[in-house]
Write a protein that holds these residues in place. Structure first.
Motif, PDB file in Angstrom:
ATOM      1  N   ALA A 151       0.837  -1.209   0.000  1.00 44.89           N
ATOM      2  CA  ALA A 151       0.000   0.000   0.000  1.00 44.89           C
ATOM      3  C   ALA A 151       0.862   1.245   0.000  1.00 44.89           C
ATOM      4  O   ALA A 151       0.536   2.243  -0.661  1.00 44.89           O
ATOM      5  CB  ALA A 151      -0.921  -0.011   1.220  1.00 44.89           C
ATOM      6  N   ARG A 152       1.979   1.197   0.742  1.00 45.30           N
ATOM      7  CA  ARG A 152       2.853   2.363   0.799  1.00 45.30           C
ATOM      8  C   ARG A 152       3.466   2.642  -0.576  1.00 45.30           C
ATOM      9  O   ARG A 152       3.478   3.786  -1.049  1.00 45.30           O
ATOM     10  CB  ARG A 152       3.957   2.123   1.830  1.00 45.30           C
ATOM     11  N   TYR A 153       3.944   1.600  -1.232  1.00 46.52           N
ATOM     12  CA  TYR A 153       4.541   1.783  -2.551  1.00 46.52           C
ATOM     13  C   TYR A 153       3.486   2.167  -3.585  1.00 46.52           C
ATOM     14  O   TYR A 153       3.757   2.956  -4.496  1.00 46.52           O
ATOM     15  CB  TYR A 153       5.270   0.513  -2.980  1.00 46.52           C
ATOM     16  N   GLU A 154       2.288   1.598  -3.460  1.00 46.66           N
ATOM     17  CA  GLU A 154       1.240   1.928  -4.424  1.00 46.66           C
ATOM     18  C   GLU A 154       0.812   3.386  -4.286  1.00 46.66           C
ATOM     19  O   GLU A 154       0.513   4.045  -5.288  1.00 46.66           O
ATOM     20  CB  GLU A 154       0.044   0.992  -4.218  1.00 46.66           C
ATOM     21  N   THR A 155       0.791   3.898  -3.057  1.00 45.27           N
ATOM     22  CA  THR A 155       0.470   5.313  -2.856  1.00 45.27           C
ATOM     23  C   THR A 155       1.503   6.197  -3.549  1.00 45.27           C
ATOM     24  O   THR A 155       1.155   7.175  -4.228  1.00 45.27           O
ATOM     25  CB  THR A 155       0.421   5.640  -1.355  1.00 45.27           C
ATOM     26  N   TRP A 156       2.785   5.856  -3.377  1.00 45.40           N
ATOM     27  CA  TRP A 156       3.835   6.620  -4.056  1.00 45.40           C
ATOM     28  C   TRP A 156       3.685   6.521  -5.569  1.00 45.40           C
ATOM     29  O   TRP A 156       3.835   7.503  -6.285  1.00 45.40           O
ATOM     30  CB  TRP A 156       5.211   6.101  -3.636  1.00 45.40           C
ATOM     31  N   ARG A 157       3.388   5.322  -6.062  1.00 50.44           N
ATOM     32  CA  ARG A 157       3.263   5.127  -7.504  1.00 50.44           C
ATOM     33  C   ARG A 157       2.091   5.939  -8.059  1.00 50.44           C
ATOM     34  O   ARG A 157       2.183   6.540  -9.133  1.00 50.44           O
ATOM     35  CB  ARG A 157       3.076   3.644  -7.814  1.00 50.44           C
ATOM     36  N   GLU A 158       0.978   5.956  -7.328  1.00 56.42           N
ATOM     37  CA  GLU A 158      -0.178   6.736  -7.775  1.00 56.42           C
ATOM     38  C   GLU A 158       0.166   8.218  -7.867  1.00 56.42           C
ATOM     39  O   GLU A 158      -0.240   8.916  -8.811  1.00 56.42           O
ATOM     40  CB  GLU A 158      -1.350   6.526  -6.807  1.00 56.42           C
ATOM     41  N   ARG A 159       0.906   8.715  -6.897  1.00 52.80           N
ATOM     42  CA  ARG A 159       1.297  10.130  -6.926  1.00 52.80           C
ATOM     43  C   ARG A 159       2.241  10.404  -8.094  1.00 52.80           C
ATOM     44  O   ARG A 159       2.172  11.478  -8.725  1.00 52.80           O
ATOM     45  CB  ARG A 159       1.936  10.512  -5.591  1.00 52.80           C
ATOM     46  N   LEU A 160       3.120   9.452  -8.380  1.00 51.91           N
ATOM     47  CA  LEU A 160       4.005   9.600  -9.534  1.00 51.91           C
ATOM     48  C   LEU A 160       3.212   9.624 -10.830  1.00 51.91           C
ATOM     49  O   LEU A 160       3.497  10.406 -11.749  1.00 51.91           O
ATOM     50  CB  LEU A 160       5.017   8.445  -9.567  1.00 51.91           C
ATOM     51  N   ARG A 420       7.940   2.662 -12.465  1.00 52.33           N
ATOM     52  CA  ARG A 420       8.158   1.258 -12.817  1.00 52.33           C
ATOM     53  C   ARG A 420       8.913   0.539 -11.698  1.00 52.33           C
ATOM     54  O   ARG A 420       8.589  -0.597 -11.347  1.00 52.33           O
ATOM     55  CB  ARG A 420       8.921   1.169 -14.130  1.00 52.33           C
ATOM     56  N   ALA A 421       9.915   1.191 -11.132  1.00 53.93           N
ATOM     57  CA  ALA A 421      10.674   0.569 -10.033  1.00 53.93           C
ATOM     58  C   ALA A 421       9.774   0.313  -8.831  1.00 53.93           C
ATOM     59  O   ALA A 421       9.853  -0.742  -8.191  1.00 53.93           O
ATOM     60  CB  ALA A 421      11.849   1.468  -9.645  1.00 53.93           C
ATOM     61  N   LEU A 422       8.904   1.269  -8.500  1.00 51.31           N
ATOM     62  CA  LEU A 422       7.998   1.087  -7.376  1.00 51.31           C
ATOM     63  C   LEU A 422       7.002  -0.042  -7.651  1.00 51.31           C
ATOM     64  O   LEU A 422       6.665  -0.818  -6.749  1.00 51.31           O
ATOM     65  CB  LEU A 422       7.245   2.391  -7.092  1.00 51.31           C
ATOM     66  N   ALA A 423       6.520  -0.126  -8.905  1.00 52.84           N
ATOM     67  CA  ALA A 423       5.561  -1.172  -9.246  1.00 52.84           C
ATOM     68  C   ALA A 423       6.184  -2.555  -9.165  1.00 52.84           C
ATOM     69  O   ALA A 423       5.495  -3.540  -8.895  1.00 52.84           O
ATOM     70  CB  ALA A 423       5.003  -0.928 -10.646  1.00 52.84           C
ATOM     71  N   ARG A 424       7.483  -2.642  -9.387  1.00 52.26           N
ATOM     72  CA  ARG A 424       8.142  -3.950  -9.347  1.00 52.26           C
ATOM     73  C   ARG A 424       8.205  -4.513  -7.938  1.00 52.26           C
ATOM     74  O   ARG A 424       8.405  -5.711  -7.761  1.00 52.26           O
ATOM     75  CB  ARG A 424       9.543  -3.821  -9.947  1.00 52.26           C
ATOM     76  N   ILE A 425       8.023  -3.686  -6.921  1.00 60.05           N
ATOM     77  CA  ILE A 425       7.969  -4.198  -5.550  1.00 60.05           C
ATOM     78  C   ILE A 425       6.808  -5.176  -5.410  1.00 60.05           C
ATOM     79  O   ILE A 425       6.948  -6.267  -4.856  1.00 60.05           O
ATOM     80  CB  ILE A 425       7.803  -3.051  -4.535  1.00 60.05           C
ATOM     81  N   SER A 426       5.648  -4.798  -5.916  1.00 62.61           N
ATOM     82  CA  SER A 426       4.469  -5.650  -5.803  1.00 62.61           C
ATOM     83  C   SER A 426       4.295  -6.556  -7.010  1.00 62.61           C
ATOM     84  O   SER A 426       3.408  -7.408  -7.019  1.00 62.61           O
ATOM     85  CB  SER A 426       3.212  -4.790  -5.628  1.00 62.61           C
ATOM     86  N   GLY A 427       5.131  -6.368  -8.028  1.00 63.82           N
ATOM     87  CA  GLY A 427       5.032  -7.204  -9.223  1.00 63.82           C
ATOM     88  C   GLY A 427       3.975  -6.732 -10.201  1.00 63.82           C
ATOM     89  O   GLY A 427       3.606  -7.469 -11.112  1.00 63.82           O
ATOM     90  N   ARG A 428       3.468  -5.517 -10.030  1.00 66.17           N
ATOM     91  CA  ARG A 428       2.425  -5.001 -10.923  1.00 66.17           C
ATOM     92  C   ARG A 428       2.946  -3.774 -11.673  1.00 66.17           C
ATOM     93  O   ARG A 428       3.303  -2.782 -11.057  1.00 66.17           O
ATOM     94  CB  ARG A 428       1.175  -4.623 -10.126  1.00 66.17           C
ATOM     95  N   ILE A 429       2.995  -3.888 -12.996  1.00 64.81           N
ATOM     96  CA  ILE A 429       3.434  -2.770 -13.836  1.00 64.81           C
ATOM     97  C   ILE A 429       2.390  -2.582 -14.930  1.00 64.81           C
ATOM     98  O   ILE A 429       2.135  -3.492 -15.707  1.00 64.81           O
ATOM     99  CB  ILE A 429       4.814  -3.035 -14.473  1.00 64.81           C
TER     100      ILE A 429
END
Length: 446
Positions: A151-160, A420-429
């Motif tokens: 959730a933390r990484y997805e929040t950052w990815r959404e803001r990006l 893309r780097a943040l999405a790779r944490i959860s495996g979703r790009i």
């Protein structure tokens, strides 16, 4: 996946109960073949299991979880057997005869990830939870499994993606009705996020330390009391204690739990000019282990008169702890010098007598340091080396994006790589949600 897998989910060996898990399209048919009738979803059923020839195998509980509401997203089942090896072997042979195959390591969780039941970081948490040796490790793994890290990484990815959508709109649709301050808004968002990622990078070691263990090196001159301290902290004789210098020649590692955190203690060779090749290698290893530790306990003899303590000074750094040992003996000339050196290096000093239960004070000091370094109100931004590497990668791309905002095309590319780097944490790009965000936000082509 067309094949159906199974595996023993409990530890092998004699036990009251053994659980075999099944997953795949042939699960329902396998249960019917073993139990004589169709399985009822999510109902524990007591069945006599039989092989293909009708011979009884066991009287067991069976559970069936139809797709997609199962751990792997496929049809799944559990067989709760009596735990004897003979029973488990017989049921294993029967399942193989039905065309099922033994699962590979981690294959159930891999199928859960591939079927969208778990993100990649959650799948990693399953393994961490199984391996957890301390309450803190279990808590961290449970939080990750519940989605705290993702959730933390997805929040950052959404803001990006929001910032990237604004940059893409300015570059690709200059003739449309795009607000004039789009680039300025993107700049504000990217700078704010870059600051958050900088803080996360600074904190990333905390999650790794909880997961892998907080590494503490016990260093000092020969006969300062290092092995005595190790044994006292562990409550057992893990290290040899002898008056002869050079007794410890290799690293002796021992785990213990302090306030729910795993700590890995290392007794190291006495730091001095070595007498021979074997001791020289021990000293080299001691310095290398100490250099990579999270904390060093420098054990020094306050009763000494030979300045042997100076050999260990190079192994400690500011923030370490000096254990000033042998307060039960008359202080020698080394005592004041050691305290002065500790003050110059910025070390906390604990004056103790390990002969008189002085390890209790060391335990309290170590406990305070472990809690300070590992406890935190926020879920750690990284719990494994893979997370840390991707976090650093995202942070570096984001910094370049901020620096290149005067050229939106370059900034957009680095922002895209950071996402893309943040999405790779959860495996979703998913690159499509960038374009989707552009149209949704600015109503292009209305």
């Amino acid at each position: 996946m067309s094949d159906t897998i199974f595996a023993l989910a409990t530890a092998p060996g004699r036990a009251a109960v053994a659980v075999i898990r099944l997953s795949g399209p042939g699960t329902r048919a396998a249960l019917a073949a073993l139990g004589g009738r169709a399985a009822r979803p999510r109902r524990a059923s007591l069945r006599t299991l039989r092989d293909a020839g009708g011979a009884p195998l066991d009287r067991a509980l069976t559970l069936f979880f139809p797709s997609p509401r199962s751990y792997t997203g496929e049809d799944c089942a559990e067989l709760h057997l009596h735990g004897g090896a003979g029973v488990v072997d017989a049921v294993t042979r029967a399942l193989l005869a039905l065309g099922l195959r033994l699962a590979e390591p981690g294959e159930f969780t891999r199928r859960a990830f591939e079927n969208g039941k778990l993100d990649l970081d959650q799948a990693e948490a399953v393994a961490d939870l199984v391996e957890a040796e301390s309450a803190a490790q279990a808590r961290q793994a449970l939080g990750q499994l519940a989605g705290a890290l993702g959730a933390r990484y997805e929040t950052w990815r959404e803001r990006l993606i929001d910032a990237l959508a604004q940059l893409e709109a300015a570059v690709d649709f200059p003739d449309e009705e795009i607000p004039a301050d789009v680039t300025a808004k993107a700049r504000e968002g990217l700078r704010s996020l870059a600051a958050e990622l900088d803080r996360a990078v600074a904190d990333e070691a905390r999650g790794r330390r909880v997961r892998e263990g907080y590494r503490v090196a016990v260093v000092g001159a020969p006969n300062a009391g290092k092995s005595s301290l190790i044994n006292a902290l562990l409550g057992r004789d893990a290290a040899i204690v002898a008056a002869e210098p050079g007794t410890t020649r290799d690293i002796i590692e021992a785990p213990l739990i302090i306030d729910g955190f795993k700590v890995l203690l290392a007794d190291t060779a006495g730091l001095r000019a070595p007498a021979g090749a074997v001791e020289a290698e021990g000293v080299r290893r001691a310095r290398a282990w100490a250099a990579g530790a999270d904390l060093r306990l420098w054990v020094a003899d306050r009763s000494g008169r030979t300045a042997a303590w100076k050999q260990a000074v190079g192994a400690v750094v500011a923030g370490d702890i000096c254990v000033l040992n042998k307060t039960d003996l008359e202080e020698g000339p080394d005592g004041p010098d050691i305290r002065g050196a500790a003050a110059d290096l910025g070390l906390a000093v604990l004056s103790v007598s390990l002969r008189n239960e002085g390890a209790r004070g060391v335990w309290e000091g170590l406990s305070l340091r472990v809690r300070t370094d590992l406890a935190g109100s926020d879920f750690p931004a990284a719990t494994a080396g893979r997370h840390a590497a991707l976090l650093h990668e995202a942070r570096d791309h984001l910094r370049r994006a901020v620096d290149a905002l005067d050229e939106p095309e370059l900034a957009a590319e680095d922002a895209r790589l950071a996402a893309r780097a943040l999405a790779r944490i959860s495996g979703r790009i998913d690159a499509d949600d960038i374009l989707g965000r552009v149209f949704a936000t600015f109503c292009i082509g209305k």
